[in-house]
Design a protein around this motif. Sequence first.
Motif, mmCIF file in Angstrom:
data_model
loop_
_atom_site.group_PDB
_atom_site.id
_atom_site.type_symbol
_atom_site.label_atom_id
_atom_site.label_comp_id
_atom_site.label_asym_id
_atom_site.label_seq_id
_atom_site.Cartn_x
_atom_site.Cartn_y
_atom_site.Cartn_z
ATOM 1 N N VAL A 73 14.059 -49.532 17.163
ATOM 2 C CA VAL A 73 14.107 -49.087 16.123
ATOM 3 C C VAL A 73 13.164 -50.191 15.652
ATOM 4 O O VAL A 73 13.343 -51.103 15.906
ATOM 5 C CB VAL A 73 15.063 -49.594 15.492
ATOM 6 C CG1 VAL A 73 15.539 -50.027 14.190
ATOM 7 C CG2 VAL A 73 16.798 -49.277 15.654
ATOM 8 N N LEU A 74 12.530 -49.462 15.158
ATOM 9 C CA LEU A 74 10.943 -49.991 14.389
ATOM 10 C C LEU A 74 10.823 -50.065 12.901
ATOM 11 O O LEU A 74 11.705 -49.385 12.445
ATOM 12 C CB LEU A 74 9.300 -48.793 14.157
ATOM 13 C CG LEU A 74 9.607 -47.934 15.362
ATOM 14 C CD1 LEU A 74 8.931 -46.686 15.945
ATOM 15 C CD2 LEU A 74 9.113 -49.075 17.300
ATOM 16 N N ALA B 245 14.215 -44.841 13.970
ATOM 17 C CA ALA B 245 14.711 -45.025 15.075
ATOM 18 C C ALA B 245 14.579 -43.491 15.423
ATOM 19 O O ALA B 245 14.761 -42.728 15.814
ATOM 20 C CB ALA B 245 16.000 -45.117 14.988
ATOM 21 N N LEU B 246 13.845 -44.076 17.003
ATOM 22 C CA LEU B 246 12.915 -42.976 18.618
ATOM 23 C C LEU B 246 13.482 -43.236 19.472
ATOM 24 O O LEU B 246 14.042 -44.779 20.184
ATOM 25 C CB LEU B 246 11.430 -42.900 17.580
ATOM 26 C CG LEU B 246 11.069 -42.187 16.814
ATOM 27 C CD1 LEU B 246 10.273 -44.034 16.402
ATOM 28 C CD2 LEU B 246 10.343 -41.764 17.155
ATOM 29 N N PRO C 91 14.062 -37.790 15.779
ATOM 30 C CA PRO C 91 13.763 -39.053 15.623
ATOM 31 C C PRO C 91 14.016 -39.546 13.681
ATOM 32 O O PRO C 91 14.555 -38.136 13.512
ATOM 33 C CB PRO C 91 11.654 -38.820 14.885
ATOM 34 C CG PRO C 91 11.497 -38.245 16.088
ATOM 35 C CD PRO C 91 12.497 -37.192 16.483
ATOM 36 N N LYS C 92 14.664 -39.877 13.657
ATOM 37 C CA LYS C 92 15.391 -40.696 12.878
ATOM 38 C C LYS C 92 14.825 -41.413 11.655
ATOM 39 O O LYS C 92 14.305 -42.548 11.988
ATOM 40 C CB LYS C 92 17.084 -40.929 12.800
ATOM 41 C CG LYS C 92 17.590 -41.423 11.401
ATOM 42 C CD LYS C 92 19.113 -41.554 11.675
ATOM 43 C CE LYS C 92 19.389 -43.101 12.634
ATOM 44 N NZ LYS C 92 20.303 -43.886 12.863
ATOM 45 N N HIS C 93 14.442 -40.753 10.444
ATOM 46 C CA HIS C 93 13.825 -41.949 9.583
ATOM 47 C C HIS C 93 15.246 -42.560 8.596
ATOM 48 O O HIS C 93 15.938 -42.233 8.098
ATOM 49 C CB HIS C 93 12.815 -41.496 8.355
ATOM 50 C CG HIS C 93 12.139 -42.840 7.362
ATOM 51 N ND1 HIS C 93 12.874 -42.024 5.572
ATOM 52 C CD2 HIS C 93 11.695 -43.616 7.494
ATOM 53 C CE1 HIS C 93 12.211 -42.819 5.562
ATOM 54 N NE2 HIS C 93 11.147 -43.790 6.287
ATOM 55 N N MET C 94 14.906 -44.342 8.603
ATOM 56 C CA MET C 94 16.455 -44.782 8.693
ATOM 57 C C MET C 94 15.718 -45.480 6.600
ATOM 58 O O MET C 94 17.330 -45.538 6.255
ATOM 59 C CB MET C 94 16.405 -46.056 9.585
ATOM 60 C CG MET C 94 16.971 -45.960 10.794
ATOM 61 S SD MET C 94 17.281 -46.859 11.560
ATOM 62 C CE MET C 94 19.128 -47.051 10.953
ATOM 63 N N ALA C 95 15.165 -46.299 6.418
ATOM 64 C CA ALA C 95 14.495 -46.248 5.352
ATOM 65 C C ALA C 95 14.350 -45.364 4.188
ATOM 66 O O ALA C 95 13.587 -45.195 3.668
ATOM 67 C CB ALA C 95 14.106 -47.763 5.286
ATOM 68 N N ILE D 76 20.916 -47.259 15.228
ATOM 69 C CA ILE D 76 21.521 -46.568 17.095
ATOM 70 C C ILE D 76 20.834 -44.899 16.197
ATOM 71 O O ILE D 76 20.699 -44.505 15.496
ATOM 72 C CB ILE D 76 22.612 -45.022 17.128
ATOM 73 C CG1 ILE D 76 23.300 -44.419 16.250
ATOM 74 C CG2 ILE D 76 23.710 -46.917 17.532
ATOM 75 C CD1 ILE D 76 25.048 -44.639 16.279
ATOM 76 N N CYS D 77 20.198 -44.618 17.638
ATOM 77 C CA CYS D 77 19.380 -43.086 17.123
ATOM 78 C C CYS D 77 19.998 -41.349 17.174
ATOM 79 O O CYS D 77 20.881 -41.348 17.667
ATOM 80 C CB CYS D 77 18.845 -42.586 18.257
ATOM 81 S SG CYS D 77 16.901 -43.872 19.033
ATOM 82 N N ASP D 78 19.605 -40.440 16.666
ATOM 83 C CA ASP D 78 19.641 -39.547 16.224
ATOM 84 C C ASP D 78 19.540 -38.547 18.197
ATOM 85 O O ASP D 78 18.394 -38.865 18.317
ATOM 86 C CB ASP D 78 18.694 -38.574 15.407
ATOM 87 C CG ASP D 78 19.751 -36.857 15.240
ATOM 88 O OD1 ASP D 78 20.502 -36.262 14.996
ATOM 89 O OD2 ASP D 78 18.865 -36.317 15.653
#
Length: 232
Positions: free
Chosen positions: A83-84, A130-131, A105-109, A99-101
Amino acid sequence: PGGHYRPPHCFARYKSAILVAYRNQEKYLRHLLYYIHPFLQRQQLTYTIYLIQQVGSGSFNRAKLLNVGVREAMKDEEWDCLVLHDVDLVPENDYNLYICDEYYPKHMASAMDKFQYTLPYKSFFGGVSALTPEHYMKMNGFPNTYWGDGGENDDIATRIHLAGMKIVRTSPQLGRYRVMDYSEETEIQEPWRRPPSRHNTRKTWKADGMNTLQFKLLSRTKHPLYTKITVD
């Protein structure tokens, strides 16, 4: 100790490394640590918070620091998710799972108060993402050549597509973040502009990233609430 936590009464289904590129933003850091530890513990994750600090007074290189963080974090644990995380963002919704997809790659914000809880532009990949380690290596990580602010997030969005993946986003109801303490003057009423890219990502992504990462590890110390990695 070292910002590491494991749920005491159950076996965590996910192990997430929280990576924060950092330089002298102690006020933000205190806020983030105050909110993020209880938040992650309520999600019953196994996690460690890593602070990757750049020494000296040269231009800040967030993308390269995150590459360093990934390289160093993977020495500690087989993380399920990387998680960056920007230091000045605090999540508002407990159901925004760190947690990751499985596939992309998942953009959380996806909804920051600074942008009136909408995306500033369509390809935006900044703030918190999250990657899995596999995603990260498949796109050759982040570019090492972005000095100063801006631009690298668009490069990363392009890399994801070039590596045959796509971006999934946390829904705006869940992906809500408060940006801490930004000054009123920066709250631009006009549409937020994406920074112009200075790089030809299509040509450079395979030759600029994790496979060409060079740095000098100066120290690695466990603080009460985080592990600090200092690099030149």
